[in-house]
Design a protein around this motif. Sequence first.
Motif, PDB file in Angstrom:
ATOM      1  N   GLY A  11       0.815  -1.215   0.000  1.00  0.00           N
ATOM      2  CA  GLY A  11       0.000   0.000   0.000  1.00  0.00           C
ATOM      3  C   GLY A  11       0.846   1.261   0.000  1.00  0.00           C
ATOM      4  N   ILE A  12       1.922   1.249   0.769  1.00  0.00           N
ATOM      5  CA  ILE A  12       2.834   2.397   0.810  1.00  0.00           C
ATOM      6  C   ILE A  12       3.530   2.571  -0.542  1.00  0.00           C
ATOM      7  CG2 ILE A  12       4.963   3.267   1.860  1.00  0.00           C
ATOM      8  CD1 ILE A  12       3.967   1.915   4.484  1.00  0.00           C
ATOM      9  N   ALA A  13       3.935   1.450  -1.151  1.00  0.00           N
ATOM     10  CA  ALA A  13       4.585   1.518  -2.462  1.00  0.00           C
ATOM     11  C   ALA A  13       3.629   2.074  -3.513  1.00  0.00           C
ATOM     12  CB  ALA A  13       5.092   0.138  -2.868  1.00  0.00           C
ATOM     13  N   LEU A  14       2.373   1.643  -3.478  1.00  0.00           N
ATOM     14  CA  LEU A  14       1.386   2.149  -4.436  1.00  0.00           C
ATOM     15  C   LEU A  14       1.108   3.632  -4.216  1.00  0.00           C
ATOM     16  CD1 LEU A  14      -1.121  -0.835  -4.525  1.00  0.00           C
ATOM     17  CD2 LEU A  14       0.564  -0.204  -6.248  1.00  0.00           C
ATOM     18  N   LEU A  15       1.059   4.038  -2.968  1.00  0.00           N
ATOM     19  CA  LEU A  15       0.872   5.453  -2.655  1.00  0.00           C
ATOM     20  C   LEU A  15       2.056   6.282  -3.165  1.00  0.00           C
ATOM     21  CD1 LEU A  15      -0.911   7.559  -1.245  1.00  0.00           C
ATOM     22  CD2 LEU A  15       0.361   7.093   0.843  1.00  0.00           C
ATOM     23  N   ALA A  16       3.257   5.735  -3.037  1.00  0.00           N
ATOM     24  CA  ALA A  16       4.443   6.433  -3.549  1.00  0.00           C
ATOM     25  C   ALA A  16       4.358   6.610  -5.060  1.00  0.00           C
ATOM     26  CB  ALA A  16       5.703   5.674  -3.168  1.00  0.00           C
ATOM     27  N   VAL A  17       3.866   5.601  -5.760  1.00  0.00           N
ATOM     28  CA  VAL A  17       3.706   5.695  -7.216  1.00  0.00           C
ATOM     29  C   VAL A  17       2.733   6.826  -7.558  1.00  0.00           C
ATOM     30  CG1 VAL A  17       2.849   4.532  -9.284  1.00  0.00           C
ATOM     31  CG2 VAL A  17       4.286   3.289  -7.677  1.00  0.00           C
ATOM     32  N   VAL A  18       1.634   6.897  -6.836  1.00  0.00           N
ATOM     33  CA  VAL A  18       0.631   7.936  -7.102  1.00  0.00           C
ATOM     34  C   VAL A  18       1.204   9.324  -6.827  1.00  0.00           C
ATOM     35  CG1 VAL A  18      -1.595   8.855  -6.345  1.00  0.00           C
ATOM     36  CG2 VAL A  18      -1.327   6.412  -6.735  1.00  0.00           C
ATOM     37  N   VAL A  19       1.933   9.470  -5.737  1.00  0.00           N
ATOM     38  CA  VAL A  19       2.526  10.768  -5.394  1.00  0.00           C
ATOM     39  C   VAL A  19       3.521  11.199  -6.475  1.00  0.00           C
ATOM     40  CG1 VAL A  19       4.065  11.928  -3.756  1.00  0.00           C
ATOM     41  CG2 VAL A  19       2.151  10.574  -2.915  1.00  0.00           C
ATOM     42  N   ILE A  20       4.373  10.272  -6.903  1.00  0.00           N
ATOM     43  CA  ILE A  20       5.349  10.590  -7.944  1.00  0.00           C
ATOM     44  C   ILE A  20       4.645  10.923  -9.256  1.00  0.00           C
ATOM     45  CG2 ILE A  20       7.243   9.671  -9.315  1.00  0.00           C
ATOM     46  CD1 ILE A  20       8.000   8.003  -6.801  1.00  0.00           C
ATOM     47  N   ILE A  47       8.928   5.032 -12.735  1.00  0.00           N
ATOM     48  CA  ILE A  47       9.173   3.701 -13.287  1.00  0.00           C
ATOM     49  C   ILE A  47       9.807   2.801 -12.232  1.00  0.00           C
ATOM     50  CG2 ILE A  47      10.568   2.422 -14.969  1.00  0.00           C
ATOM     51  CD1 ILE A  47      10.031   4.811 -16.887  1.00  0.00           C
ATOM     52  N   ILE A  48      10.757   3.321 -11.474  1.00  0.00           N
ATOM     53  CA  ILE A  48      11.386   2.532 -10.409  1.00  0.00           C
ATOM     54  C   ILE A  48      10.365   2.182  -9.336  1.00  0.00           C
ATOM     55  CG2 ILE A  48      13.079   2.645  -8.539  1.00  0.00           C
ATOM     56  CD1 ILE A  48      14.822   4.343 -10.494  1.00  0.00           C
ATOM     57  N   ALA A  49       9.548   3.150  -8.945  1.00  0.00           N
ATOM     58  CA  ALA A  49       8.529   2.893  -7.920  1.00  0.00           C
ATOM     59  C   ALA A  49       7.509   1.866  -8.403  1.00  0.00           C
ATOM     60  CB  ALA A  49       7.831   4.194  -7.530  1.00  0.00           C
ATOM     61  N   GLN A  50       7.116   1.948  -9.678  1.00  0.00           N
ATOM     62  CA  GLN A  50       6.192   0.963 -10.226  1.00  0.00           C
ATOM     63  C   GLN A  50       6.818  -0.428 -10.250  1.00  0.00           C
ATOM     64  OE1 GLN A  50       5.215   2.880 -13.983  1.00  0.00           O
ATOM     65  NE2 GLN A  50       3.085   3.023 -13.312  1.00  0.00           N
ATOM     66  N   PHE A  51       8.082  -0.517 -10.596  1.00  0.00           N
ATOM     67  CA  PHE A  51       8.773  -1.803 -10.601  1.00  0.00           C
ATOM     68  C   PHE A  51       8.785  -2.414  -9.204  1.00  0.00           C
ATOM     69  CE2 PHE A  51      12.724  -4.200  -9.992  1.00  0.00           C
ATOM     70  CZ  PHE A  51      12.520  -5.224 -10.912  1.00  0.00           C
ATOM     71  N   VAL A  52       9.123  -1.597  -8.216  1.00  0.00           N
ATOM     72  CA  VAL A  52       9.145  -2.081  -6.831  1.00  0.00           C
ATOM     73  C   VAL A  52       7.754  -2.536  -6.406  1.00  0.00           C
ATOM     74  CG1 VAL A  52       9.493  -1.353  -4.427  1.00  0.00           C
ATOM     75  CG2 VAL A  52      11.162  -0.733  -6.167  1.00  0.00           C
ATOM     76  N   ALA A  53       6.734  -1.762  -6.741  1.00  0.00           N
ATOM     77  CA  ALA A  53       5.363  -2.122  -6.375  1.00  0.00           C
ATOM     78  C   ALA A  53       4.943  -3.439  -7.026  1.00  0.00           C
ATOM     79  CB  ALA A  53       4.395  -1.007  -6.758  1.00  0.00           C
ATOM     80  N   VAL A  54       5.270  -3.620  -8.294  1.00  0.00           N
ATOM     81  CA  VAL A  54       4.904  -4.862  -8.986  1.00  0.00           C
ATOM     82  C   VAL A  54       5.639  -6.054  -8.385  1.00  0.00           C
ATOM     83  CG1 VAL A  54       5.088  -6.078 -11.194  1.00  0.00           C
ATOM     84  CG2 VAL A  54       4.193  -3.758 -11.123  1.00  0.00           C
ATOM     85  N   VAL A  55       6.915  -5.897  -8.081  1.00  0.00           N
ATOM     86  CA  VAL A  55       7.680  -6.984  -7.464  1.00  0.00           C
ATOM     87  C   VAL A  55       7.096  -7.338  -6.103  1.00  0.00           C
ATOM     88  CG1 VAL A  55       9.939  -7.573  -6.466  1.00  0.00           C
ATOM     89  CG2 VAL A  55       9.807  -6.557  -8.736  1.00  0.00           C
ATOM     90  N   LEU A  56       6.718  -6.345  -5.326  1.00  0.00           N
ATOM     91  CA  LEU A  56       6.119  -6.608  -4.018  1.00  0.00           C
ATOM     92  C   LEU A  56       4.777  -7.324  -4.162  1.00  0.00           C
ATOM     93  CD1 LEU A  56       6.911  -3.287  -2.137  1.00  0.00           C
ATOM     94  CD2 LEU A  56       7.844  -5.547  -1.634  1.00  0.00           C
ATOM     95  N   ILE A  57       3.981  -6.915  -5.122  1.00  0.00           N
ATOM     96  CA  ILE A  57       2.689  -7.573  -5.343  1.00  0.00           C
ATOM     97  C   ILE A  57       2.902  -9.027  -5.756  1.00  0.00           C
ATOM     98  CG2 ILE A  57       0.658  -7.624  -6.842  1.00  0.00           C
ATOM     99  CD1 ILE A  57       0.830  -4.517  -6.853  1.00  0.00           C
ATOM    100  N   LEU A  58       3.835  -9.260  -6.657  1.00  0.00           N
ATOM    101  CA  LEU A  58       4.119 -10.632  -7.082  1.00  0.00           C
ATOM    102  C   LEU A  58       4.643 -11.475  -5.921  1.00  0.00           C
ATOM    103  CD1 LEU A  58       5.721 -10.048 -10.593  1.00  0.00           C
ATOM    104  CD2 LEU A  58       3.454 -10.960 -10.065  1.00  0.00           C
ATOM    105  N   ALA A  59       5.492 -10.890  -5.081  1.00  0.00           N
ATOM    106  CA  ALA A  59       5.992 -11.613  -3.902  1.00  0.00           C
ATOM    107  C   ALA A  59       4.855 -11.934  -2.949  1.00  0.00           C
ATOM    108  CB  ALA A  59       7.063 -10.777  -3.193  1.00  0.00           C
ATOM    109  N   PHE A  60       3.945 -10.995  -2.773  1.00  0.00           N
ATOM    110  CA  PHE A  60       2.801 -11.213  -1.890  1.00  0.00           C
ATOM    111  C   PHE A  60       1.927 -12.353  -2.410  1.00  0.00           C
ATOM    112  CE2 PHE A  60      -1.590 -10.240  -0.625  1.00  0.00           C
ATOM    113  CZ  PHE A  60      -1.442 -10.220   0.752  1.00  0.00           C
ATOM    114  N   VAL A  61       1.650 -12.345  -3.703  1.00  0.00           N
ATOM    115  CA  VAL A  61       0.827 -13.405  -4.298  1.00  0.00           C
ATOM    116  C   VAL A  61       1.534 -14.747  -4.188  1.00  0.00           C
ATOM    117  CG1 VAL A  61      -0.127 -14.248  -6.487  1.00  0.00           C
ATOM    118  CG2 VAL A  61      -0.424 -11.856  -5.830  1.00  0.00           C
ATOM    119  N   TRP A  62       2.831 -14.762  -4.422  1.00  0.00           N
ATOM    120  CA  TRP A  62       3.596 -16.007  -4.353  1.00  0.00           C
ATOM    121  C   TRP A  62       3.628 -16.554  -2.930  1.00  0.00           C
ATOM    122  CZ3 TRP A  62       8.837 -17.003  -2.590  1.00  0.00           C
ATOM    123  CH2 TRP A  62       9.300 -18.272  -2.951  1.00  0.00           C
TER     124      TRP A  62
END
Length: 67
Positions: A11-20, A47-62
Amino acid sequence: MANDPLFYIIGIALLAVVVILFFGIGSFAKGGDFNKKYANKAMRWRIIAQFVAVVLILAFVWIRGKS
């Protein structure tokens, strides 16, 4: 799911993407020297923040899929 700390980190990572994203939109709207100075940096940060957010989401799902 809400008890998992990774859920809050996502959630924090997604919020960071929105702020950026809004910072980048604001720099485009302002234009001039400010836009020239920060437009590319804001895109890179997003782009970096989106990458981090996607990796975190994939890790969470895994991780959640294993249990």
